[in-house]
Design an enzyme around this catalytic site. Structure first.
Site, short mmCIF file in Angstrom:
data_model
loop_
_atom_site.label_atom_id
_atom_site.label_comp_id
_atom_site.label_asym_id
_atom_site.label_seq_id
_atom_site.Cartn_x
_atom_site.Cartn_y
_atom_site.Cartn_z
N LYS A 11 4.94 29.38 64.83
CA LYS A 11 5.99 29.89 63.93
C LYS A 11 7.21 30.42 64.70
O LYS A 11 7.15 30.64 65.92
CB LYS A 11 5.39 30.98 63.03
CG LYS A 11 4.29 30.46 62.10
CD LYS A 11 3.85 31.55 61.12
CE LYS A 11 2.76 31.04 60.19
NZ LYS A 11 2.43 32.05 59.16
N TYR A 51 4.63 25.48 51.54
CA TYR A 51 3.95 26.70 51.09
C TYR A 51 3.93 26.80 49.56
O TYR A 51 3.78 27.90 49.01
CB TYR A 51 4.62 27.92 51.70
CG TYR A 51 4.20 28.21 53.13
CD1 TYR A 51 2.87 28.49 53.44
CD2 TYR A 51 5.13 28.22 54.17
CE1 TYR A 51 2.48 28.77 54.73
CE2 TYR A 51 4.74 28.50 55.47
CZ TYR A 51 3.41 28.78 55.74
OH TYR A 51 3.02 29.06 57.02
N ASN A 114 3.32 36.04 62.03
CA ASN A 114 1.98 36.06 62.64
C ASN A 114 1.73 34.87 63.57
O ASN A 114 0.59 34.47 63.79
CB ASN A 114 0.89 36.21 61.56
CG ASN A 114 0.81 35.02 60.63
OD1 ASN A 114 1.65 34.13 60.67
ND2 ASN A 114 -0.20 35.00 59.78
N HIS A 117 0.14 29.13 62.11
CA HIS A 117 -0.50 28.73 60.85
C HIS A 117 -1.58 27.72 61.18
O HIS A 117 -1.40 26.90 62.09
CB HIS A 117 0.51 28.08 59.90
CG HIS A 117 -0.15 27.35 58.76
ND1 HIS A 117 -0.60 28.00 57.64
CD2 HIS A 117 -0.49 26.04 58.60
CE1 HIS A 117 -1.17 27.11 56.82
NE2 HIS A 117 -1.12 25.91 57.39
N GLU A 128 -1.83 18.67 54.74
CA GLU A 128 -0.81 19.28 55.60
C GLU A 128 -0.43 18.36 56.77
O GLU A 128 0.73 18.31 57.15
CB GLU A 128 -1.31 20.64 56.11
CG GLU A 128 -1.39 21.68 55.00
CD GLU A 128 -1.87 23.04 55.48
OE1 GLU A 128 -1.94 23.95 54.63
OE2 GLU A 128 -2.18 23.20 56.68
P1 CMP Z 1 -0.17 31.27 56.87
O1 CMP Z 1 -1.51 30.95 57.44
O2 CMP Z 1 1.00 30.54 57.42
O3 CMP Z 1 -0.21 31.06 55.28
C1 CMP Z 1 0.62 31.80 54.39
C2 CMP Z 1 1.39 32.87 55.08
O4 CMP Z 1 1.97 33.83 54.26
C3 CMP Z 1 0.47 33.63 55.97
O5 CMP Z 1 0.09 32.84 57.07
C4 CMP Z 1 1.32 34.86 56.30
O6 CMP Z 1 2.11 34.69 57.46
C5 CMP Z 1 2.27 34.95 55.11
N1 CMP Z 1 2.16 36.21 54.42
C6 CMP Z 1 3.16 37.09 54.27
N2 CMP Z 1 2.74 38.14 53.57
C7 CMP Z 1 1.45 37.93 53.24
C8 CMP Z 1 0.47 38.67 52.51
N3 CMP Z 1 0.74 39.85 51.97
N4 CMP Z 1 -0.76 38.13 52.39
C9 CMP Z 1 -1.04 36.90 52.93
N5 CMP Z 1 -0.15 36.17 53.63
C10 CMP Z 1 1.09 36.68 53.78
#
Ligand code: CMP
Length: 140
Positions: A11, A51, A114, A117, A128
């Protein structure tokens, strides 16, 4: 155990901090192979579509803005049990809950920023991967 493929995204928080090599070392050391890879700037439409399952969530607009805030590295990881293995190596979505030694524990800045993904199940992995890669771009 079967050989699987899963989609991985490094990311914008991680590309910004020049962490792609350190992150991919964790995948490779963990037994996964990178069989496709490209660095791209996602469009808003691409991020919203990717998403789409989260469209109704309160964090959706912020997530899309974040995912287009800089380049990402899209990749396909292959290996035994690759979907679950990738998720182990990444650690919990929220870095506050991530285990020692995981990518998110070491590198993630927040639940949104974070760093990585990974697909969560075989069906989503197939969807995906197909969203970002043509079959000819995946070379085992
Ligand atoms: P990812 O695995 O990319 O899938 C969805 C993303 O939403 C997740 O990682 C997080 O980076 C993001 N995200 C942001 N806020 C939240 C939240 N409160 N709960 C879960 N995912 C979140």
């Amino acid at each position: 155990m079967a050989v699987e493929r899963t989609l991985s995204i490094i990311k914008p928080d991680a590309t910004r901090r020049n962490l792609t090599g350190k992150i991919n070392a964790k995948f490779e050391d963990g037994g996964l192979r990178i069989v496709a890879q490209k660095r791209v700037q996602l469009s808003k439409a691409q991020a919203e579509a990717f998403y789409g399952v989260h469209r109704e969530r309160g964090f959706f607009n912020d997530l899309v803005s974040f995912m287009i805030s800089g380049p990402v590295v899209l990749q396909v990881l292959e290996g035994e049990n690759a979907i679950a293995r990738n998720r182990e190596i990444m650690g919990a979505t929220n870095p506050a809950n991530a285990a020692e030694g995981t990518i998110r524990k070491e590198f993630a800045e927040s639940i949104e920023a974070n760093s990585v993904h990974g697909s969560d199940a075989p069906e989503t992995a197939a969807q995906e991967i197909a969203f970002f890669f043509a079959g000819t771009e995946i070379v085992a």
